[in-house]
Design an enzyme around this catalytic site. Structure first.
Site, PDB file in Angstrom:
ATOM      1  N   LYS A  13      -3.221   3.952  -6.184  1.00  0.00           N
ATOM      2  CA  LYS A  13      -4.511   3.340  -6.329  1.00  0.00           C
ATOM      3  C   LYS A  13      -5.173   3.129  -4.973  1.00  0.00           C
ATOM      4  O   LYS A  13      -6.264   3.495  -4.646  1.00  0.00           O
ATOM      5  CB  LYS A  13      -4.545   1.952  -7.125  1.00  0.00           C
ATOM      6  CG  LYS A  13      -3.845   2.152  -8.667  1.00  0.00           C
ATOM      7  CD  LYS A  13      -4.106   0.945  -9.306  1.00  0.00           C
ATOM      8  CE  LYS A  13      -3.179  -0.324  -8.765  1.00  0.00           C
ATOM      9  NZ  LYS A  13      -1.815   0.034  -9.009  1.00  0.00           N
ATOM     10  N   ARG A  88      -6.373  -7.454 -14.205  1.00  0.00           N
ATOM     11  CA  ARG A  88      -4.857  -6.964 -14.442  1.00  0.00           C
ATOM     12  C   ARG A  88      -4.792  -7.880 -15.743  1.00  0.00           C
ATOM     13  O   ARG A  88      -3.450  -7.573 -16.178  1.00  0.00           O
ATOM     14  CB  ARG A  88      -3.915  -7.659 -13.541  1.00  0.00           C
ATOM     15  CG  ARG A  88      -3.498  -6.301 -12.312  1.00  0.00           C
ATOM     16  CD  ARG A  88      -2.721  -7.160 -11.557  1.00  0.00           C
ATOM     17  NE  ARG A  88      -1.593  -6.645 -10.987  1.00  0.00           N
ATOM     18  CZ  ARG A  88      -1.721  -5.761  -9.673  1.00  0.00           C
ATOM     19  NH1 ARG A  88      -2.958  -5.999  -9.056  1.00  0.00           N
ATOM     20  NH2 ARG A  88      -0.923  -5.137  -8.954  1.00  0.00           N
ATOM     21  N   ARG A 122       7.678   3.825   0.441  1.00  0.00           N
ATOM     22  CA  ARG A 122       6.215   3.327   0.822  1.00  0.00           C
ATOM     23  C   ARG A 122       6.468   2.574   2.361  1.00  0.00           C
ATOM     24  O   ARG A 122       7.372   1.872   2.269  1.00  0.00           O
ATOM     25  CB  ARG A 122       5.286   2.519  -0.046  1.00  0.00           C
ATOM     26  CG  ARG A 122       4.354   1.932   0.622  1.00  0.00           C
ATOM     27  CD  ARG A 122       3.273   1.324  -0.328  1.00  0.00           C
ATOM     28  NE  ARG A 122       3.673   0.319  -1.149  1.00  0.00           N
ATOM     29  CZ  ARG A 122       3.121  -0.257  -2.298  1.00  0.00           C
ATOM     30  NH1 ARG A 122       1.865   0.368  -2.553  1.00  0.00           N
ATOM     31  NH2 ARG A 122       3.827  -1.202  -3.119  1.00  0.00           N
ATOM     32  N   ARG A 155       6.906  -3.587   2.143  1.00  0.00           N
ATOM     33  CA  ARG A 155       6.344  -4.841   1.414  1.00  0.00           C
ATOM     34  C   ARG A 155       7.442  -5.575   0.960  1.00  0.00           C
ATOM     35  O   ARG A 155       8.359  -4.828   0.119  1.00  0.00           O
ATOM     36  CB  ARG A 155       5.366  -4.414   0.510  1.00  0.00           C
ATOM     37  CG  ARG A 155       3.792  -4.221   1.042  1.00  0.00           C
ATOM     38  CD  ARG A 155       2.778  -3.632   0.088  1.00  0.00           C
ATOM     39  NE  ARG A 155       2.860  -3.958  -1.533  1.00  0.00           N
ATOM     40  CZ  ARG A 155       1.907  -3.843  -2.240  1.00  0.00           C
ATOM     41  NH1 ARG A 155       1.264  -3.092  -1.779  1.00  0.00           N
ATOM     42  NH2 ARG A 155       2.341  -4.037  -3.488  1.00  0.00           N
ATOM     43  N   ARG A 166       7.115  -6.218 -11.692  1.00  0.00           N
ATOM     44  CA  ARG A 166       5.864  -5.786 -11.490  1.00  0.00           C
ATOM     45  C   ARG A 166       5.627  -4.819 -12.744  1.00  0.00           C
ATOM     46  O   ARG A 166       4.645  -4.883 -13.242  1.00  0.00           O
ATOM     47  CB  ARG A 166       5.773  -4.882 -10.192  1.00  0.00           C
ATOM     48  CG  ARG A 166       5.473  -6.182  -9.104  1.00  0.00           C
ATOM     49  CD  ARG A 166       5.777  -5.502  -7.656  1.00  0.00           C
ATOM     50  NE  ARG A 166       4.897  -4.440  -7.405  1.00  0.00           N
ATOM     51  CZ  ARG A 166       4.898  -3.603  -6.374  1.00  0.00           C
ATOM     52  NH1 ARG A 166       6.082  -3.417  -5.814  1.00  0.00           N
ATOM     53  NH2 ARG A 166       3.929  -2.708  -6.236  1.00  0.00           N
TER      54      ARG A 166
HETATM   55  P1  AP5 Z   1      -0.212   3.223  -3.197  1.00  0.00           P
HETATM   56  O1  AP5 Z   1      -1.507   3.945  -2.944  1.00  0.00           O
HETATM   57  O2  AP5 Z   1       0.184   2.135  -2.180  1.00  0.00           O
HETATM   58  O3  AP5 Z   1      -0.136   2.766  -4.743  1.00  0.00           O
HETATM   59  P2  AP5 Z   1      -0.717   1.615  -5.478  1.00  0.00           P
HETATM   60  O4  AP5 Z   1      -1.008   2.088  -6.834  1.00  0.00           O
HETATM   61  O5  AP5 Z   1      -2.080   0.987  -4.649  1.00  0.00           O
HETATM   62  O6  AP5 Z   1       0.290   0.672  -5.669  1.00  0.00           O
HETATM   63  P3  AP5 Z   1       0.498  -0.940  -5.337  1.00  0.00           P
HETATM   64  O7  AP5 Z   1       2.065  -1.296  -5.208  1.00  0.00           O
HETATM   65  O8  AP5 Z   1      -0.212  -1.399  -4.057  1.00  0.00           O
HETATM   66  O9  AP5 Z   1      -0.130  -1.588  -6.419  1.00  0.00           O
HETATM   67  P4  AP5 Z   1       0.139  -2.950  -7.029  1.00  0.00           P
HETATM   68  O10 AP5 Z   1      -0.935  -2.984  -8.127  1.00  0.00           O
HETATM   69  O11 AP5 Z   1       1.679  -3.215  -7.488  1.00  0.00           O
HETATM   70  O12 AP5 Z   1       0.171  -3.714  -6.010  1.00  0.00           O
HETATM   71  P5  AP5 Z   1      -1.143  -4.945  -5.489  1.00  0.00           P
HETATM   72  O13 AP5 Z   1      -1.136  -4.639  -3.805  1.00  0.00           O
HETATM   73  O14 AP5 Z   1      -2.106  -4.496  -6.265  1.00  0.00           O
HETATM   74  O15 AP5 Z   1       0.937   4.292  -3.284  1.00  0.00           O
HETATM   75  C1  AP5 Z   1       2.325   4.061  -3.413  1.00  0.00           C
HETATM   76  C2  AP5 Z   1       3.129   4.976  -2.687  1.00  0.00           C
HETATM   77  O16 AP5 Z   1       3.008   6.346  -2.948  1.00  0.00           O
HETATM   78  C3  AP5 Z   1       2.497   4.937  -1.043  1.00  0.00           C
HETATM   79  O17 AP5 Z   1       3.877   5.094  -0.321  1.00  0.00           O
HETATM   80  C4  AP5 Z   1       2.057   6.093  -0.872  1.00  0.00           C
HETATM   81  O18 AP5 Z   1       1.769   6.802   0.493  1.00  0.00           O
HETATM   82  C5  AP5 Z   1       2.339   7.068  -1.980  1.00  0.00           C
HETATM   83  N1  AP5 Z   1       1.403   8.012  -2.569  1.00  0.00           N
HETATM   84  C6  AP5 Z   1       0.192   7.475  -3.136  1.00  0.00           C
HETATM   85  N2  AP5 Z   1      -0.391   8.447  -3.774  1.00  0.00           N
HETATM   86  C7  AP5 Z   1       0.353   9.567  -3.625  1.00  0.00           C
HETATM   87  C8  AP5 Z   1       0.210  10.901  -4.102  1.00  0.00           C
HETATM   88  N3  AP5 Z   1      -0.910  11.344  -4.664  1.00  0.00           N
HETATM   89  N4  AP5 Z   1       1.075  11.848  -3.752  1.00  0.00           N
HETATM   90  C9  AP5 Z   1       2.496  11.305  -3.068  1.00  0.00           C
HETATM   91  N5  AP5 Z   1       2.793  10.231  -2.701  1.00  0.00           N
HETATM   92  C10 AP5 Z   1       1.653   9.191  -2.910  1.00  0.00           C
HETATM   93  O19 AP5 Z   1      -0.554  -6.192  -5.668  1.00  0.00           O
HETATM   94  C11 AP5 Z   1       0.671  -7.018  -5.354  1.00  0.00           C
HETATM   95  C12 AP5 Z   1       0.652  -8.235  -5.897  1.00  0.00           C
HETATM   96  O20 AP5 Z   1      -0.441  -9.086  -5.754  1.00  0.00           O
HETATM   97  C13 AP5 Z   1       0.937  -8.404  -7.583  1.00  0.00           C
HETATM   98  O21 AP5 Z   1       2.450  -7.871  -7.724  1.00  0.00           O
HETATM   99  C14 AP5 Z   1       0.648  -9.587  -7.876  1.00  0.00           C
HETATM  100  O22 AP5 Z   1       1.531 -10.749  -7.616  1.00  0.00           O
HETATM  101  C15 AP5 Z   1      -0.630  -9.895  -6.864  1.00  0.00           C
HETATM  102  N6  AP5 Z   1      -1.700  -9.640  -7.602  1.00  0.00           N
HETATM  103  C16 AP5 Z   1      -2.855  -8.608  -7.014  1.00  0.00           C
HETATM  104  N7  AP5 Z   1      -3.779  -8.396  -7.872  1.00  0.00           N
HETATM  105  C17 AP5 Z   1      -3.707  -9.362  -8.871  1.00  0.00           C
HETATM  106  C18 AP5 Z   1      -4.451  -9.680 -10.153  1.00  0.00           C
HETATM  107  N8  AP5 Z   1      -5.559  -9.009 -10.305  1.00  0.00           N
HETATM  108  N9  AP5 Z   1      -3.846 -10.716 -10.985  1.00  0.00           N
HETATM  109  C19 AP5 Z   1      -2.926 -11.374 -10.464  1.00  0.00           C
HETATM  110  N10 AP5 Z   1      -2.175 -10.943  -9.550  1.00  0.00           N
HETATM  111  C20 AP5 Z   1      -2.426 -10.094  -8.492  1.00  0.00           C
END
Ligand code: AP5
Length: 209
Positions: A13, A88, A122, A155, A166
């Site tokens: 994402k 979420r 990552r 991270r 997660r």
């Molecule tokens: P990446 O693009 O970083 O993936 P992502 O889907 O953004 O994954 P996240 O881990 O950031 O999502 P998340 O939802 O768990 O974390 P968030 O920061 O929102 O890609 C991942 C890897 O794959 C990278 O290394 C990239 O290079 C590689 N990659 C990507 N696309 C690729 C492709 N097409 N081909 C090959 N490789 C690829 O949330 C973190 C924490 O914040 C949560 O756990 C929670 O505690 C809190 N939080 C955030 N939002 C909320 C909410 N709305 N409510 C409650 N808590 C929340």
């Protein structure tokens, strides 16, 4: 365009949102990035959520909704936004409909084995937040950001135990949003398993339709 990116952790994402934000000239708003910035700056919010993020649990809805409400009141969102990682939970989705109704929800479909591979490889730039992968998107010089020269880090929630938490949170609390948005005819699901440029092409076609 007011758009939500939905999908499991590691679905890509954040990677696609950076490309889409540039393509559509609208801001990319990641609640995860906002929480990580609050932790880095040691704000009151940061102190409250530090442990929650490291363990991979969800931040309570009231804190998260307040954060998004404040962000969506900023002037740069007047032509639209991409929300990455919000909503979420169903209460968060209901709140968003009150704050600023979403026009399109893009759901990234990716298998668990791919997710684990992506998250454990990552690396993220400490300075500018650019996302890398040690195999699929490595930096030119190991440990250093191509864009700004900043140091890359792992991270705290990319450890295996936090990844498990997660994924469980995603399945029980976030995945029901697929049906919720589907029933409101706002959802488009795309295959997120390909290379970033291929996923981007699929995305561009999907949002035109
Ligand atoms: P990446 O693009 O970083 O993936 P992502 O889907 O953004 O994954 P996240 O881990 O950031 O999502 P998340 O939802 O768990 O974390 P968030 O920061 O929102 O890609 C991942 C890897 O794959 C990278 O290394 C990239 O290079 C590689 N990659 C990507 N696309 C690729 C492709 N097409 N081909 C090959 N490789 C690829 O949330 C973190 C924490 O914040 C949560 O756990 C929670 O505690 C809190 N939080 C955030 N939002 C909320 C909410 N709305 N409510 C409650 N808590 C929340």
């Amino acid at each position: 365009m007011k758009m939500v990116f939905l999908g499991p952790p590691g679905a890509g994402k954040g990677t696609l949102a950076a490309m889409a934000s540039e393509h559509l000239s609208i801001p990319h708003i990641s609640t995860g990035d906002l929480f990580r910035a609050a932790i880095k700056n040691e704000t009151e919010l940061g102190k409250k959520v530090k442990e929650i993020l490291a363990e991979g649990r969800l931040v309570p809805d009231d804190l998260t909704i307040a954060l998004v409400r404040e962000r969506l009141a900023q002037p740069d969102v007047k032509n639209g936004w991409i929300l990455d990682g919000f909503p979420r939970t169903i209460p968060q989705a209901e709140a968003l409909q009150q704050i600023s109704p979403v026009e399109k929800v893009v759901n990234f479909d990716v298998e668990d084995s791919v997710i684990l591979f992506r998250l454990t490889g990552r690396r993220v730039c400490k300075s500018c937040g650019k996302i890398y992968h040690i195999v699929t998107m490595p930096p030119k010089n190991e440990g250093i950001c191509d864009a700004c020269g900043g140091a890359l880090y792992i991270r705290s929630d990319d450890q295996e135990s936090a990844i498990k938490t997660r994924l469980e949170a995603y399945r029980s609390l976030t995945a029901p949003l697929i049906q919720w948005y589907g029933e409101r005819s706002l959802l488009v699901t795309i295959d997120g398993a390909g290379k970033p440029d291929d996923v981007f092409q699929i995305f561009v076609k999907a949002i035109k339709g």
